[in-house]
Design a protein around this motif. Structure first.
Motif, short mmCIF file in Angstrom:
data_model
loop_
_atom_site.label_atom_id
_atom_site.label_comp_id
_atom_site.label_asym_id
_atom_site.label_seq_id
_atom_site.Cartn_x
_atom_site.Cartn_y
_atom_site.Cartn_z
N ILE A 16 0.85 -1.19 0.00
CA ILE A 16 0.00 0.00 0.00
C ILE A 16 0.88 1.24 0.00
CG2 ILE A 16 -1.69 1.36 1.29
CD1 ILE A 16 -2.72 -1.27 2.46
N ILE A 17 0.57 2.15 -0.89
CA ILE A 17 1.14 3.49 -0.85
C ILE A 17 -0.03 4.46 -0.63
CG2 ILE A 17 2.33 5.31 -2.13
CD1 ILE A 17 3.76 3.12 -3.72
N GLY A 18 0.07 5.26 0.39
CA GLY A 18 -0.98 6.24 0.66
C GLY A 18 -0.42 7.64 0.68
N ASP A 19 -1.26 8.63 0.32
CA ASP A 19 -0.84 10.01 0.50
C ASP A 19 -2.00 10.84 1.05
OD1 ASP A 19 -2.44 10.69 -1.70
OD2 ASP A 19 -0.77 10.91 -3.08
N ILE A 20 -1.63 11.93 1.69
CA ILE A 20 -2.62 12.79 2.33
C ILE A 20 -3.26 13.69 1.28
CG2 ILE A 20 -3.01 14.56 4.09
CD1 ILE A 20 -0.44 13.58 5.46
N ILE A 21 -4.57 13.72 1.25
CA ILE A 21 -5.29 14.58 0.31
C ILE A 21 -5.22 16.02 0.81
CG2 ILE A 21 -7.55 15.10 -0.68
CD1 ILE A 21 -8.16 12.10 -0.50
N GLY A 22 -4.79 16.92 -0.07
CA GLY A 22 -4.71 18.33 0.28
C GLY A 22 -3.68 18.64 1.35
N SER A 23 -2.58 17.92 1.35
CA SER A 23 -1.59 18.09 2.43
C SER A 23 -1.01 19.50 2.47
CB SER A 23 -0.46 17.06 2.28
OG SER A 23 0.20 17.22 1.04
N ARG A 24 -0.90 20.14 1.32
CA ARG A 24 -0.31 21.48 1.30
C ARG A 24 -1.24 22.54 1.86
NH1 ARG A 24 2.72 21.60 -4.68
NH2 ARG A 24 4.03 19.75 -4.31
N GLU A 25 -2.53 22.21 1.94
CA GLU A 25 -3.48 23.17 2.48
C GLU A 25 -3.74 22.99 3.97
OE1 GLU A 25 -4.30 21.60 -0.74
OE2 GLU A 25 -3.17 23.38 -1.36
N LEU A 26 -3.15 21.97 4.57
CA LEU A 26 -3.37 21.71 5.99
C LEU A 26 -2.79 22.83 6.84
CD1 LEU A 26 -2.54 17.90 6.13
CD2 LEU A 26 -4.79 18.93 6.44
N VAL A 27 -3.56 23.29 7.80
CA VAL A 27 -3.10 24.35 8.69
C VAL A 27 -2.02 23.83 9.63
CG1 VAL A 27 -3.80 25.94 10.53
CG2 VAL A 27 -5.31 25.55 8.57
N ASP A 28 -2.20 22.61 10.12
CA ASP A 28 -1.26 22.02 11.07
C ASP A 28 -0.86 20.64 10.56
OD1 ASP A 28 0.15 20.98 13.21
OD2 ASP A 28 -1.19 21.79 14.73
N ARG A 29 0.19 20.60 9.76
CA ARG A 29 0.62 19.34 9.15
C ARG A 29 1.07 18.33 10.21
NH1 ARG A 29 1.92 15.14 7.80
NH2 ARG A 29 3.01 14.40 5.95
N ALA A 30 1.72 18.82 11.27
CA ALA A 30 2.19 17.91 12.32
C ALA A 30 1.01 17.24 13.03
CB ALA A 30 3.06 18.66 13.32
N ARG A 31 -0.04 18.01 13.29
CA ARG A 31 -1.23 17.42 13.92
C ARG A 31 -1.87 16.37 13.00
NH1 ARG A 31 -5.43 17.54 17.37
NH2 ARG A 31 -7.53 17.39 16.47
N ALA A 32 -1.92 16.68 11.73
CA ALA A 32 -2.49 15.72 10.78
C ALA A 32 -1.73 14.41 10.82
CB ALA A 32 -2.48 16.30 9.37
N GLN A 33 -0.40 14.50 10.91
CA GLN A 33 0.40 13.27 10.96
C GLN A 33 0.14 12.50 12.24
OE1 GLN A 33 2.43 12.32 8.24
NE2 GLN A 33 2.12 10.39 9.35
N ARG A 34 -0.03 13.21 13.35
CA ARG A 34 -0.34 12.52 14.61
C ARG A 34 -1.68 11.81 14.52
NH1 ARG A 34 1.71 17.39 16.74
NH2 ARG A 34 -0.38 18.14 17.23
#
Length: 211
Positions: free
Chosen positions: A5-23
């Motif tokens: 499986i390869i996954g990627d975050i949708i709209g990752s560049r628009e995330l306000v808090d990328r670190a929180r999204a990863q958590r």
């Protein structure tokens, strides 16, 4: 033969808090693996907004992704390319590099999904591809028919309904889920029925029955 499986975050560049999204992603992945272990290599962040993982078979991979899609909160969403085929490791000075037809198939799958999301299937979050000779082409088409339908249902669910469907996949009763959510059992039933969650739950159970 492995399923990767390869996954990627949708709209990752628009995330306000990328670190929180990863958590949030890491927490959801850990929850799924704790509740329904089965990965040979748990989905792990690699470079940028990607995660990669390895499962022993397609049923294990698709059932894990069902739970992961249900476990993710509204704040973050991922898309997944699923590849079936042989894999290996290429030695390097920096350590082993994952390589092989299974990985190439997964990359092809996520690239195909990107294109289809733009056009015909905006709610699709999963695509399956196989290396040459690794899987009957009809079986690949059937797998994609399943994930399109599953993703369409899950993508329209509220965060609470996804939690309820997650619980039902793992065998929790409606009464137990009602107590956890602080709502009535009839509220649980109505939410699941309105969202078509029974189809997601039963399909998950069918996948797990062949694991």
């Amino acid at each position: 033969m492995s399923t990767v499986i390869i996954g990627d975050i949708i709209g990752s560049r628009e995330l306000v808090d990328r670190a929180r999204a990863q958590r949030l992603i890491d927490g959801a992945v850990a929850k799924v693996e704790a509740d329904a272990p089965g990965a040979e290599r748990v989905l792990t962040p690699t470079v940028g907004d990607e995660v990669q993982g390895v499962y022993p078979g397609l049923a294990e991979a698709l059932s894990a992704l069902t739970l992961l899609r249900l476990a993710l909160p509204d704040e973050v969403d991922l898309r997944f390319g699923v590849g079936v085929g042989p894999i290996g490791v290429v030695p390097s000075a920096a350590g082993g590099i994952a390589e092989g037809p299974g990985w190439w198939a997964a990359r092809r799958a996520i690239d195909t999904l990107h294109a289809k999301q733009v056009r015909a299937l905006p709610r699709a979050r999963t695509w399956v591809a196989a290396a040459d000779g690794a899987m009957d082409p009809l079986a690949v088409e059937l797998a994609n028919a399943y994930v399109w339908s599953r993703d369409e249902l899950i993508s329209t669910m509220s965060e609470r309904t996804r939690r309820l469907a997650y619980g039902r996949c793992l065998g929790s009763t409606q009464a137990e889920l009602a107590a956890q959510e602080g709502i009535t059992q009839s509220g649980v039933s109505q939410a699941l029925t309105a969202a078509g969650a029974a189809a997601v739950v039963e399909a998950f159970k069918q996948l797990r029955s062949v694991v």
